[in-house]
Design a protein around this motif. Structure first.
Motif, short mmCIF file in Angstrom:
data_model
loop_
_atom_site.label_atom_id
_atom_site.label_comp_id
_atom_site.label_asym_id
_atom_site.label_seq_id
_atom_site.Cartn_x
_atom_site.Cartn_y
_atom_site.Cartn_z
N GLU A 101 0.84 -1.20 0.00
CA GLU A 101 0.00 0.00 0.00
C GLU A 101 0.87 1.25 0.00
O GLU A 101 0.54 2.26 -0.62
CB GLU A 101 -0.89 0.00 1.24
CG GLU A 101 -1.79 1.22 1.37
CD GLU A 101 -2.65 1.18 2.63
OE1 GLU A 101 -3.44 2.13 2.82
OE2 GLU A 101 -2.54 0.22 3.41
N CYS A 102 1.99 1.18 0.70
CA CYS A 102 2.92 2.30 0.82
C CYS A 102 4.33 1.85 0.41
O CYS A 102 4.63 0.66 0.37
CB CYS A 102 2.95 2.83 2.25
SG CYS A 102 1.38 3.48 2.86
N GLU A 103 5.18 2.83 0.14
CA GLU A 103 6.58 2.59 -0.19
C GLU A 103 7.44 3.51 0.66
O GLU A 103 6.99 4.57 1.09
CB GLU A 103 6.86 2.86 -1.67
CG GLU A 103 5.97 2.10 -2.63
CD GLU A 103 6.26 0.61 -2.68
OE1 GLU A 103 7.35 0.19 -2.20
OE2 GLU A 103 5.41 -0.15 -3.18
N THR A 104 8.69 3.11 0.90
CA THR A 104 9.59 3.95 1.67
C THR A 104 10.86 4.25 0.88
O THR A 104 11.29 3.47 0.03
CB THR A 104 10.01 3.28 3.00
OG1 THR A 104 10.60 2.02 2.72
CG2 THR A 104 8.81 3.10 3.91
N ILE A 105 11.43 5.41 1.19
CA ILE A 105 12.75 5.77 0.67
C ILE A 105 13.53 6.37 1.82
O ILE A 105 13.01 7.22 2.56
CB ILE A 105 12.65 6.72 -0.55
CG1 ILE A 105 14.04 7.01 -1.11
CG2 ILE A 105 11.89 7.99 -0.23
CD1 ILE A 105 14.02 7.63 -2.50
N ILE A 106 14.74 5.89 2.03
CA ILE A 106 15.54 6.24 3.20
C ILE A 106 16.72 7.09 2.74
O ILE A 106 17.51 6.66 1.90
CB ILE A 106 16.01 4.97 3.94
CG1 ILE A 106 14.82 4.20 4.53
CG2 ILE A 106 16.99 5.32 5.05
CD1 ILE A 106 14.13 3.27 3.57
N SER A 107 16.84 8.28 3.28
CA SER A 107 17.82 9.24 2.79
C SER A 107 19.11 9.23 3.59
O SER A 107 19.11 9.10 4.81
CB SER A 107 17.23 10.66 2.85
OG SER A 107 16.10 10.77 2.01
N THR A 108 20.22 9.39 2.87
CA THR A 108 21.54 9.59 3.45
C THR A 108 22.13 10.85 2.79
O THR A 108 21.59 11.33 1.79
CB THR A 108 22.47 8.39 3.19
OG1 THR A 108 23.05 8.52 1.88
CG2 THR A 108 21.73 7.07 3.31
N PRO A 109 23.22 11.39 3.30
CA PRO A 109 23.82 12.56 2.64
C PRO A 109 24.36 12.25 1.25
O PRO A 109 24.65 13.18 0.48
CB PRO A 109 24.97 12.95 3.59
CG PRO A 109 24.61 12.34 4.90
CD PRO A 109 23.89 11.07 4.57
#
Length: 267
Positions: A101-109
């Protein structure tokens, strides 16, 4: 005299998740630079995505990326704010049952990490946002400095965000709606307003010399930090209440209009 102009991007300057800036705004940023006025892109987007949007003037502007977790100017990191490990783990455990239903994106510098196998989502972040990212099986096993977790639901995540995700985490981290389709989680100190203050202090610019534009909850801090602030007419009510004025939205190129009328006309 205005010396620094910070604008949200999606929903304020351009349509959500689009990769291109209209030519009049590019020319305006160049004209601002000639007059000694710095433009700053202030967004929940990652730095590489913002550089793509502003590619014709990428080295001429400042960046408040990841809602303020990553601030860059003249190809240097001014500030990077990591999330706490225990918060990262708990948030990911909460979000994973919503995959599909949802998606994630995980940020780094240095770009983003994605666990998703959804080709539509991967195409969105590749061709819509032009994110730099790599796919991983388990983000918790990656040896990276994580500065933001963003969860996406196509068309709207507002009900899930406002009724579940935000109430559950608002006392532990900074969590907010970032457009209609995204909820962002950062360290509790992260805010576009705090990011703008960091940039003001770095550049030795007073708040009365700063102008800001925004449309969503993650822009409220900027409205309060800048001496001159505008919410676009499509902004949520809380942003309009925090702003000093209202301007037309991205369809009418409202940010461009105000800069031409209120800044360049007087500069």
């Amino acid at each position: 005299m205005i010396k620094l102009i910070a604008s949200d991007v999606d929903g304020t300057l351009i349509k959500d998740s689009t990769p291109d800036l209209y030519p009049e705004m590019v020319d305006t940023i160049r004209e601002l630079k000639k007059k000694g006025i710095l433009f700053c892109a202030a967004s929940g987007r990652q730095y590489e995505s913002l550089r793509n949007v502003f590619r014709d003037v990428a080295d001429d502007i400042a960046y408040i990326a990841e809602n303020g977790a990553h601030i860059r100017y003249q190809n240097q990191n001014i500030s990077v704010t990591p999330m706490r490990r225990e918060h990262i783990e708990e948030i990911m455990f909460m979000l994973r049952p919503y995959y599909g239903e949802c998606e994630t994106i995980i940020s780094t510098p240095n770009g983003s990490l994605v666990e998703s196998q959804n080709e539509d989502f991967l195409n969105l972040i590749t061709y819509g946002y032009h994110n730099a990212f790599r796919r991983v099986e388990d983000v918790l096993k990656a040896d990276e400095t994580i500065i933001k977790i963003a969860v996406y639901r196509k068309e709207s995540i507002r009900e899930l965000g406002e009724k579940l995700f935000i109430p559950r985490w608002q006392d532990k981290v900074k969590v907010c709606m970032a457009g209609e389709e995204w909820v962002d989680f950062m360290d509790s100190s992260v805010d576009k307003g705090n990011g703008l203050k960091i940039l003001e202090d770095y550049l030795k610019i007073d708040r009365q010399e700063t102008m800001a534009f925004g449309d969503n909850n993650n822009d409220i801090g900027m409205m309060q930090t800048a001496g001159h602030s505008y919410a676009v007419d499509t902004a949520v009510d809380e942003v309009k209440q925090a702003a000093g004025g209202i301007c037309p939205g991205f369809r009418q190129k409202g940010v461009y209009q105000i800069i031409r009328k209120e800044v360049l006309f007087h500069a």
